[in-house]
Design an enzyme around this catalytic site. Structure first.
Site, short mmCIF file in Angstrom:
data_model
loop_
_atom_site.label_atom_id
_atom_site.label_comp_id
_atom_site.label_asym_id
_atom_site.label_seq_id
_atom_site.Cartn_x
_atom_site.Cartn_y
_atom_site.Cartn_z
N GLN A 102 -8.87 -2.96 2.70
CA GLN A 102 -7.19 -3.10 3.18
C GLN A 102 -7.33 -2.84 4.70
O GLN A 102 -6.86 -3.68 5.45
CB GLN A 102 -6.79 -2.19 2.67
CG GLN A 102 -6.47 -2.27 1.11
CD GLN A 102 -5.17 -1.15 0.40
OE1 GLN A 102 -5.66 -0.08 0.09
NE2 GLN A 102 -3.85 -1.69 0.45
N GLY A 106 -2.90 6.47 0.16
CA GLY A 106 -4.30 5.93 -0.05
C GLY A 106 -4.29 4.66 0.40
O GLY A 106 -3.90 4.31 0.84
N HIS A 144 -5.79 3.29 -8.14
CA HIS A 144 -5.54 2.13 -7.69
C HIS A 144 -6.67 1.94 -6.49
O HIS A 144 -7.00 0.58 -6.29
CB HIS A 144 -4.18 2.09 -6.97
CG HIS A 144 -3.97 1.22 -6.07
ND1 HIS A 144 -2.37 0.41 -6.32
CD2 HIS A 144 -4.09 0.86 -4.59
CE1 HIS A 144 -2.25 -0.02 -5.68
NE2 HIS A 144 -2.50 0.08 -4.41
N GLU A 145 -7.45 2.54 -6.06
CA GLU A 145 -8.15 2.42 -4.01
C GLU A 145 -9.17 1.72 -4.83
O GLU A 145 -10.00 0.84 -4.67
CB GLU A 145 -8.67 3.82 -3.93
CG GLU A 145 -7.30 4.66 -3.00
CD GLU A 145 -6.19 3.18 -2.65
OE1 GLU A 145 -6.17 2.63 -2.03
OE2 GLU A 145 -4.90 3.96 -2.56
N HIS A 163 -8.92 -1.21 -5.61
CA HIS A 163 -8.82 -2.63 -4.25
C HIS A 163 -10.56 -2.39 -4.38
O HIS A 163 -11.08 -4.02 -4.03
CB HIS A 163 -8.91 -1.74 -3.40
CG HIS A 163 -6.81 -1.88 -2.60
ND1 HIS A 163 -6.29 -2.95 -3.05
CD2 HIS A 163 -6.31 -1.37 -3.00
CE1 HIS A 163 -5.02 -2.72 -2.52
NE2 HIS A 163 -4.83 -1.46 -2.51
N CYS A 200 1.44 -0.56 -2.65
CA CYS A 200 0.66 -0.72 -1.94
C CYS A 200 0.55 -1.10 -0.82
O CYS A 200 1.93 -1.87 -0.56
CB CYS A 200 0.26 -2.32 -2.93
SG CYS A 200 -1.79 -2.95 -2.07
N LEU A 201 -0.38 -0.79 0.17
CA LEU A 201 0.38 -0.54 1.84
C LEU A 201 0.01 -1.98 2.10
O LEU A 201 0.28 -2.81 2.74
CB LEU A 201 -0.72 0.10 1.71
CG LEU A 201 0.06 1.87 2.43
CD1 LEU A 201 -1.01 2.79 2.91
CD2 LEU A 201 1.45 1.56 2.57
#
Ligand code: NI
Length: 181
Positions: free
Chosen positions: A51, A46, A130-131, A134, A88-89
């Site tokens: 991000q 995702g 999670h997204e 963000h 997480c990226l």
């Protein structure tokens, strides 16, 4: 392909709540395309607009072979929880156990402004939570239990990418086994 640099932990944009999308225009469709391309390239499960340094309430997902996106999400969480590793990226190369709701109903819109409802469970439910975090300036390390969070912050401070002056494109392939979001 339009792969853009992923902002890393420490970048203030990751702590800034994103604004609702008002214009469902060509710029939004470009953002969805950039998010999708960058997520697939990473690779990740995702990716949320902050991000990429964009303060809009949009995220993409790639779970169980399905790619999609959601604009202006509103979540309804199940009481039942799931326990599993999450990454997480924006916090490359590490995962930590994180408790999430097992199921989620996510209501929002697609890139054309059509209403969209997602019923998600397991990894997709984890990804949606999670997204959406963000978009609120929340990172998954905020959701860890106290001891795990301490370990995570130690690992982040010691990481080679920490304290980089600008965005860094992650190079290593598959470091998080599909748990990076
Ligand atoms: Ni993330």
């Amino acid at each position: 392909m339009s792969v853009r640099p992923i902002r890393l932990f420490g970048d203030p944009v990751l702590r800034t709540p994103a604004s609702p999308v008002v214009d469902f225009d060509a710029e939004l469709r470009r953002l969805v395309r950039d998010l999708t391309d960058t997520m697939v390239d990473a690779p990740g499960s995702g990716l949320a607009a902050p991000q990429l340094g964009v303060g809009l309430r949009v995220f993409t997902y790639h779970v169980d072979g399905e790619i999609g996106h959601l604009v202006n999400p509103e979540l309804e969480l199940s009481e039942q929880t799931q326990h599993g590793d999450e990454g997480c990226l924006s916090i490359p190369d590490m995962t930590f156990p994180c408790t999430r709701a097992e199921q989620v109903t996510a209501r929002g819109f697609d890139q054309h402004g059509e209403p969209l409802t997602m019923l998600a469970s397991d990894l997709l439910a984890r990804c949606v939570q999670h997204e959406t975090d963000h978009l609120d300036g929340v990172l998954f390390v905020d959701r860890l239990d106290a001891d795990t969070r301490k370990a995570a912050m130690r690992a982040i401070r010691a990481a080679s990418w920490a304290g980089e002056p600008g965005p860094v494109v992650k190079q290593s392939p598959h470091p998080m086994f599909g748990r990076g979001m």
